[in-house]
Write an enzyme that holds these catalytic residues in place. Structure first.
Site, PDB file in Angstrom:
ATOM      1  N   THR A 160       3.481  -0.219   9.150  1.00  0.00           N
ATOM      2  CA  THR A 160       4.258  -0.869  10.334  1.00  0.00           C
ATOM      3  C   THR A 160       3.249  -0.828  11.485  1.00  0.00           C
ATOM      4  O   THR A 160       3.435  -1.641  12.478  1.00  0.00           O
ATOM      5  CB  THR A 160       5.213   0.551  10.406  1.00  0.00           C
ATOM      6  OG1 THR A 160       5.763   0.550   9.428  1.00  0.00           O
ATOM      7  CG2 THR A 160       6.167   0.254  11.783  1.00  0.00           C
ATOM      8  N   GLY A 165       0.962  -1.155   0.049  1.00  0.00           N
ATOM      9  CA  GLY A 165      -0.141   0.055  -0.040  1.00  0.00           C
ATOM     10  C   GLY A 165       0.903   1.246   0.110  1.00  0.00           C
ATOM     11  O   GLY A 165       2.130   1.325   0.266  1.00  0.00           O
ATOM     12  N   PRO A 166       0.413   2.357  -0.233  1.00  0.00           N
ATOM     13  CA  PRO A 166       1.210   3.700  -0.244  1.00  0.00           C
ATOM     14  C   PRO A 166       1.911   3.797   0.997  1.00  0.00           C
ATOM     15  O   PRO A 166       1.047   3.567   1.982  1.00  0.00           O
ATOM     16  CB  PRO A 166       0.047   4.591  -0.785  1.00  0.00           C
ATOM     17  CG  PRO A 166      -1.361   4.145  -0.406  1.00  0.00           C
ATOM     18  CD  PRO A 166      -1.223   2.517  -0.396  1.00  0.00           C
ATOM     19  N   PRO A 167       2.594   4.973   1.060  1.00  0.00           N
ATOM     20  CA  PRO A 167       3.101   5.226   2.377  1.00  0.00           C
ATOM     21  C   PRO A 167       2.218   6.023   3.400  1.00  0.00           C
ATOM     22  O   PRO A 167       1.243   6.693   2.740  1.00  0.00           O
ATOM     23  CB  PRO A 167       4.314   6.037   1.893  1.00  0.00           C
ATOM     24  CG  PRO A 167       4.601   6.162   0.640  1.00  0.00           C
ATOM     25  CD  PRO A 167       3.039   5.559   0.123  1.00  0.00           C
ATOM     26  N   GLY A 168       2.350   5.541   4.520  1.00  0.00           N
ATOM     27  CA  GLY A 168       1.693   6.558   5.625  1.00  0.00           C
ATOM     28  C   GLY A 168       0.265   5.825   5.867  1.00  0.00           C
ATOM     29  O   GLY A 168      -0.476   6.510   6.790  1.00  0.00           O
ATOM     30  N   SER A 215      -5.915   3.109 -18.496  1.00  0.00           N
ATOM     31  CA  SER A 215      -7.468   3.442 -18.015  1.00  0.00           C
ATOM     32  C   SER A 215      -8.007   4.308 -18.232  1.00  0.00           C
ATOM     33  O   SER A 215      -9.301   4.701 -18.544  1.00  0.00           O
ATOM     34  CB  SER A 215      -7.313   3.773 -16.380  1.00  0.00           C
ATOM     35  OG  SER A 215      -6.468   4.789 -16.078  1.00  0.00           O
ATOM     36  N   GLY A 231      -0.346   2.992   7.588  1.00  0.00           N
ATOM     37  CA  GLY A 231      -0.372   2.244   8.721  1.00  0.00           C
ATOM     38  C   GLY A 231       0.017   0.771   8.678  1.00  0.00           C
ATOM     39  O   GLY A 231      -0.061  -0.130   9.444  1.00  0.00           O
TER      40      GLY A 231
END
EC number: 3.4.21.-
Length: 1023
Positions: free
Chosen positions: A522, A515-518, A906, A520
């Site tokens: 971790t 998933g993208p950074p930030g 797309s 959750g």
């Protein structure tokens, strides 16, 4: 002097002697009480001497009072009218009368002393004893009640539970006493008296798990007496063992707590419960009610299972850094385990021989608080290892002889023990001593797979549906408490735990969080660790290229050491653990070879990770990693090695929706920031609309990291305004000083020079305000809140830096709204513009030449070509024949914002629709957007996801066309973010391009006759 007069004096003398003896007994009892407190480490020698000094003064005072009273009794002048002739018969009669009077006096004293109606010669002694008892307690409960109320106190009880009273007066040691009068509105002499036991924390080091309050209400005299103290040691557990006959109270606590454990804590092993009741010091049953006792049994059981799963070195490190109650708990529960656990308890106990609190050693205090059976166990094990551990004088585990360490490590394979002994014998003066010692220490600390799983939680609950279900519910509950959202991830974890319950010896799992950074990832790994109750270790792979970082360097290399995998396992200290590999897609290649991926492929192979080898040990040692739950995190799975990806159970972590971001900010982020900066959360008001405004205008992210930074920036500036009474604090100052002359303070918010702090001058309003009001506003000790408005956001964060791409102002030919999605999960519209190309030569053989601009990459370029072919083929022959004349140099296809690279298939259906619009010369509805890959047949194919629709509504789009194959994705987004589809955003599901280009809502004034009749007819049949 008459005989009658002498008889009265004798009565007074007898009464005086009775009182003298009574108070003497009380003082002697207090003396014993002080000695007992000193022996039990409740008070030190200085406090004991202070008490003794006060008691000594009381004895002196009492002797003085007695002598004065004797003198007063026998020095009084006799009554001259009394007869001197009394017969022996009359003496006997009178003596009987005097005796009756004497008894009545004592009776009156016992009953009326509570109201001090009888003048007691020793009343001052009584008052001093009561005062001394308030802070130091008393010998027994009943002694104090007899002193305060009178010796006949039992006659004043109103249906008190005398069995419980008798029990606690024999075992409870009061340390402080408080007396409360029952308020008039609560007084009821018919109300039953009560005795209440409540557990309290210990206030001194010598008392462990035996402190409580005993509260007795006496409604007849409107009094409540609260005794705070401890239960004296019953190391034989005699009270508990005989409670079925001896004490209903104890018997109820014992049986009821056992029932609650079986119902509420089914994971607790029944064998442990039975053993616990037999071996634990019965003090805990005196101070806890059944619910509290059940909670304690569960807590001790969880500690027991945790300790028995850890290696001894890890336990030692935790033990020596713990407080005394925790040390006691470690030794207490280990003594209830196997011979190996008892041996470990003995080793821990010996570490405390030289450690003191005041003048007492910790080992003596712990031993004193154990039950007799555990004392015997401890004594035996201490004697058996006394010779080996006699030289240990410090708390460092390194000084324990290596042979003893190996003997205690039952889980370590024999070949590893032989290797350690061999290397230990090699340690001599030389340059490799450091590496040899490192190799030995690494193996000693590594958490080897337990040979005996009987203490494993999963073995103990696997055959009980109730215990298994409750355990799964507990895991799910902990996950929800730790991690917000991510329901699919939680479901996968529950399935994994279910596998472990049915087969506790089964291997771990490899999970990939993509998933993208930030968003959750971790945090989710930490939540998994917390929910399962196993340790977490984190390995950052970003930029790593050398596999030696993971699997160690060869022993012969200078500065060699074992790798990060072994190091993290040692840090975890548990065979069952979570190993989190972060940024897996950010590793680097070395000489065109990805060594890191090769290593990860090895440790994720269930057939090989039981025999993982570290180069530092020259392939001589196999490390078992089969119990490790391996979790990878990465932003894109496309960059991972296909072989590695094939072994990963991938879980997609979706970006947070707007609603989720607001909830996280309000419930977690702002609360944390307020705590860190020093604000009361209740005094800071940041509305949902303001949080939403910050999200949309100042952040472009999938998670909440940037949002947290922006909120922190705001609160830090608010905090500075607090010091200088500016901004919202200035407004509060004006509100609380409406009559005070003020000035314009707005300039201070605009000022950003450092000199404003150096040369600050208070405003006129501040100068004229009451300092008390200023301090109250400064501390927010007022009813008002600090309200963060858009104006304050602009001042603290400057004007918004992000702009939202909006639809074009009018309907245009060849211009349509495509949709995009970023790598951080955000979406929006991208205008697609197709115009006539004016560069080229129609006779150069390159008919319908395409000029593509706007930083469009390869896949997108191919999509444009496919779209043109499809657009031409769906038109009728008449229009087709005129295209070359109308567009002699082909088409120019542009996607604005050339600084941003664009790629992907797309936009295929959007390109096709724009080509049709340009060729027909008909306008496209500017409120329409679409997404979907186009095929040459006109079929619209599925795209990777629909997160790109999230920005359509903000841009002014009213209708979005999506592929039928993406219907499931649409339902997920609709469920997760229902607000996107409110207020008129329509989603139309299509399967073929004909459905779009023949829709008058898309191309204005479209005529179905513009298209190929056969194609339209065939499509209608399929429809």
């Amino acid at each position: 002097m008459t005989e009658n007069n002498y008889g009265i004096r004798d009565i007074k003398n007898q009464h005086l002697k009775y009182s003298y003896k009574k108070y003497t007994d009380l003082i002697i009892g207090f003396e014993k009480h002080a000695k007992r407190m000193y022996d039990d480490w409740v008070i030190d020698i200085n406090n004991r001497n202070i008490i003794m000094h006060k008691l000594d003064n009381l004895v002196r005072s009492m002797i003085k009072i007695y002598n004065e009273c004797i003198m007063e009794i026998y020095n009084k002048t006799p009554n001259e009218n009394e007869s001197d002739n009394i017969s022996n018969t009359n003496k006997k009669i009178n003596n009987a009368i005097y005796n009756k009077i004497y008894n009545e006096i004592n009776k009156i004293e016992r009953i009326e002393n509570k109201n001090n109606k009888l003048v007691d010669s020793f009343n001052s002694i009584r008052e001093q004893l009561i005062e001394l008892a308030k802070n130091n307690g008393f010998h027994t409960i009943n002694d104090f009640i007899g002193l305060y109320v009178g010796e006949n106190y039992e006659s004043l009880f109103n249906n008190l539970d005398m069995e419980t009273f008798e029990l606690y007066k024999g075992v409870f040691v009061p340390l402080s006493i408080s007396i409360n009068k029952i308020k008039k509105k609560y007084r009821d002499t018919d109300k039953q008296d009560t005795i209440t036991i409540s557990k309290i924390p210990s206030k001194c080091d010598g008392l462990i798990e035996n402190t409580c309050t005993v509260t007795i209400t006496m409604n007849n005299i409107f009094t409540e007496i609260i005794f705070e103290g401890y239960v004296s040691a019953d190391i034989l557990n005699a009270y508990l063992r005989t409670s079925q006959i001896y004490s209903k109270h104890l018997f109820n606590v014992k049986n009821e707590s056992k029932r609650i454990v079986k119902e509420s804590y089914p994971h607790v092993d029944e064998y442990f419960i039975a053993k616990y009741a037999k071996l634990i010091n019965s003090n805990v049953y005196f101070i806890n009610n059944p619910d509290e006792m059940a909670t304690k049994i569960d807590s001790d059981y969880m500690l027991f299972t945790d300790l028995t799963a850890k290696n001894f070195n890890t336990i030692v490190k935790e033990f020596v850094n713990s407080n005394l109650p925790t040390m006691f708990s470690y030794i207490n529960v280990l003594l209830m385990g196997s011979n190996q656990d008892v041996n470990n308890a003995g080793l821990l106990f010996n570490l405390l021989k030289d450690r003191k609190i005041g003048s007492e050693t910790l080992s003596d205090i712990i031993y004193h608080n154990l039950s007799f059976h555990l004392q015997i166990k401890l004594k035996k094990i201490i004697n058996s290892i006394k010779n080996e551990l006699g030289k240990i004088r410090s708390l460092t585990p390194e000084e324990i002889p290596i042979e003893k360490k190996l003997a205690s490590m039952v889980n370590m394979p024999e070949n590893v023990k032989n290797y350690i002994i061999e290397k230990n014998n090699e340690i001599k003066t030389g340059e490799n001593n450091y590496k040899l010692q490192m190799a030995i220490n690494g193996l000693m600390q590594f958490p080897w797979k337990p040979k005996d799983f009987n203490n494993n939680n999963y073995f103990q609950i696997k055959n009980s549906v109730t215990k298994s279900r409750n355990y799964l519910q507990n895991v799910a509950k902990k996950l929800n408490e730790t991690v917000f959202g991510h329901e699919n991830s939680k479901k996968v974890l529950i399935e994994l735990v279910g596998k472990w319950i049915q087969n506790p010896e089964s291997s771990g799992q490899v999970i990939g969080l993509v998933g993208p950074p930030g968003v959750g990832k971790t945090l989710l790994a930490k939540g998994i660790s917390a929910a399962l109750g196993i340790p977490l270790s984190i390995v950052g792979l970003g930029g790593m290229s050398d596999s030696a970082d993971l699997i160690g360097h060869s022993f012969t290399y200078a500065g060699a050491q074992y790798g990060m995998i072994v190091r993290q396992m040692i840090k975890a200290g548990n065979w069952r653990s979570v190993m989190f590999f972060d940024e897996v897609d950010k590793v680097s290649k070395r000489n065109d070879t990805n060594e890191i991926y090769n290593t990860l492929i090895h440790i994720t192979d269930p057939n090989m990770n039981q025999n993982f080898q570290d180069r530092f040990y020259s392939s001589a040692i196999d490390f078992d990693l089969s119990g490790v739950l391996i979790v990878f995190s990465y932003n894109s799975s496309e960059k991972l090695d296909p072989i590695l990806l094939d072994r990963i159970k991938e879980i997609k972590i979706s970006p947070y929706s707007l609603k989720e971001k607001i909830l996280i900010a309000q419930n977690h982020v702002i609360k944390e920031l307020c705590s860190n900066i020093g604000f009361d959360r209740d005094k800071i008001n940041i509305g949902d609309d303001i949080v939403e405004y910050i999200i949309e205008k100042y952040t472009m992210e999938a998670g909440v990291r940037e949002l947290k930074r922006k909120l922190e920036q705001i609160l830090l500036k608010v905090n500075i305004d607090r010091f200088y009474m500016r901004g919202p604090f200035y407004n509060l100052l004006k509100k609380y000083n409406p009559e005070t002359q003020s000035d314009d303070n707005s300039h201070s918010l605009e000022e950003n020079q450092i000199n404003m702090y150096v040369d600050y001058k208070p405003s006129l309003l501040e100068k004229n305000s009451d300092p008390n009001i200023i301090n109250k506003i400064f501390n927010l000790d007022i009813d008002d809140h600090i309200i963060i408005t858009k104006e304050l956001v602009h001042k603290y964060l400057d004007k918004p830096t992000l702009t939202t791409e909006e639809i074009h102002k009018t309907n245009m030919i060849g211009v349509i709204n495509g949709l995009y999605a970023t790598s951080v999960g955000m979406g929006g519209i991208v205008p697609i513009q197709i115009y006539k190309n004016f560069v080229g030569d129609k006779n150069d053989g390159s008919n319908l030449k395409l000029k593509i601009t706007g930083n469009q990459k390869q896949v997108m370029r191919e999509s444009v070509m496919c779209a043109l072919t499809t657009a031409v083929n769906v038109l009728n022959n008449s229009i087709k024949s005129k295209i070359l004349d109308k567009f002699p140099h082909g088409f120019h296809v542009h996607a604005p914002d050339g600084g941003t690279p664009k790629d992907g298939p797309s936009a295929g259906c959007a390109f096709t629709t724009a080509f049709v619009s340009a060729i027909l010369g008909k306008k496209i509805n500017r409120h329409v957007a679409m997404t979907g890959e186009i095929e040459l047949t006109g079929k619209i194919s599925k795209i990777g996801g629909l997160m790109l629709t999230t920005g359509a509504k903000k841009a002014g789009i009213k209708c979005v066309y999506i592929c039928e194959d993406n219907k499931e994705d649409y339902e997920i987004i609709k469920k997760k973010s229902p607000e996107l589809f409110q207020d008129g955003l329509e989603i139309k599901i299509v399967n073929h391009i004909i459905e779009i280009i023949t829709d008058p809502n898309v191309i204005i004034d479209i005529d179905v006759n513009d298209f190929d009749k056969d194609l339209i007819s065939e499509f209608k049949k399929l429809k």
